[in-house]
Design an enzyme around this catalytic site. Structure first.
Site: not given
Length: 333
Positions: A40, A43, A76, A113, A153, A166, A240
């Site tokens: 991974c 990690c 990314n 992990h 996600n 993540h 607010h």
């Protein structure tokens, strides 16, 4: 370089991300697999497998891009947008386009992990929220960017490609359509009633209690009145504020505790579902945005969107929000 193209009919922008180009054979659906910790890239000990970090929280001052971190933020490796370059807005006949300029970052939430957001401590979740804040504040200094989308996600069916917990941030040179629609709705309510629509929702839902899942001093979690998805949940600050990154420190602490509670309830009631999490916040260009109210939307992946939804924009939800709230209230942690 990726580019942004505008649909001349709807005004919707689309990212053509050539850096993530796929051939027809690449779209074949393969069974999802879990990458072991030995392989991974997120990690600890595998820092050389990611681009150099742009932010890290460490306790003992270890060198950047080395072990000993509690959280890392890295670009990314396969970005949807490219940070270097100019927008170069231009027309192509009747069409409009610009270079796909933006920032795409990954927040590696823990060196462990096996940890998920739901199994982290409230302090660890608060650290993740604080990283979001720090990166938004830094990215908004870039005058090319108008909005930063923060999302998570979790699980293969929600779009996660790595099991290691993540989140992601994408800085955009335009305000996304769904954000514009939500802001316009909030603006119309404010112009008619001189009140924030989200504040009105919070007051009414707390008074009723039917769709409230849980609340603490600063945050209320509720099933929205017209949810698109079963067990869709909103986490709203009671005070607010229009921007997530401008919230007071105690709001992040309370949000961390609420997020942990809701995720644990979902895991217990729905057997550890995949989910999408999105932070809704006002764009940088709206200097006041007194009509908007930042919040978090959490959407378990329990159904599939199909032809009817794509063709009409209507969502079919088989679970009422009243039932969903009751189930999650009962799933005590």
């Amino acid at each position: 370089m990726p580019e942004l193209r505008k649909d001349p009919i709807t005004g919707r922008w689309v990212i053509i991300s050539t850096d993530r180009q796929k051939r027809p054979n690449d779209f074949r659906v393969e069974p999802s697999t879990v990458i072991a910790g030995d392989y991974c890239p997120f990690c600890t000990g595998h820092e050389d497998m990611t681009p150099p970090e742009v932010l890290a929280f460490r306790q003992n001052g270890q060198a950047p891009n080395s072990p000993g971190w509690d959280l890392r933020v890295v670009p990314n490796k396969f970005p949807a947008l490219q940070v270097e370059g100019n927008l170069d807005r231009e027309g192509e006949g009747m069409f409009d386009r610009m270079n796909g300029i933006g920032a795409h970052e990954v927040v590696i939430e823990s060196p462990d992990h096996s940890k998920m957001l739901a199994t982290m401590s409230a302090m660890e979740i608060e650290r993740v929220l604080w990283a979001f804040r720090e990166r938004i504040l830094d990215l908004k200094k870039d005058t090319r960017f108008r909005y930063v989308l923060v999302f998570k996600n979790h699980g293969a069916s929600a779009g996660a490609t790595l099991a290691h917990s993540h989140s992601q941030l994408i800085a955009l040179p335009i305000v996304p359509d769904f954000v514009r629609e939500e802001i316009e709705g909030a603006r119309r309510h404010f112009e008619q009633k001189e009140r924030c629509v989200f504040c009105d929702i919070i007051r009414q839902e707390i008074a009723s209690g039917r769709r409230v899942i849980h609340e603490n001093a600063d945050i209320v979690a509720l099933a929205p009145y017209a949810p698109r998805f079963p067990f869709e949940t909103w986490l709203l600050p009671k005070s607010h504020g229009s921007r997530f990154e401008e919230a007071p420190r105690q709001a992040y602490e309370s949000l961390a505790r609420m997020l942990k509670s809701v995720l644990q309830r979902m895991n217990r009631a729905l057997e550890n579902p995949s989910y999408n999490l999105v932070i809704h916040s006002a764009p940088f260009s709206d200097t006041r945005a007194e009509y908007y109210h930042w919040h978090v939307e959490l959407m378990p992946k329990l159904t599939r969107t199909a032809g009817f939804e794509w063709g009409t924009g209507f969502y079919i939800n088989p679970t009422s929000p009243e039932e969903a709230a009751q189930v999650l209230r009962a799933a005590k942690v």
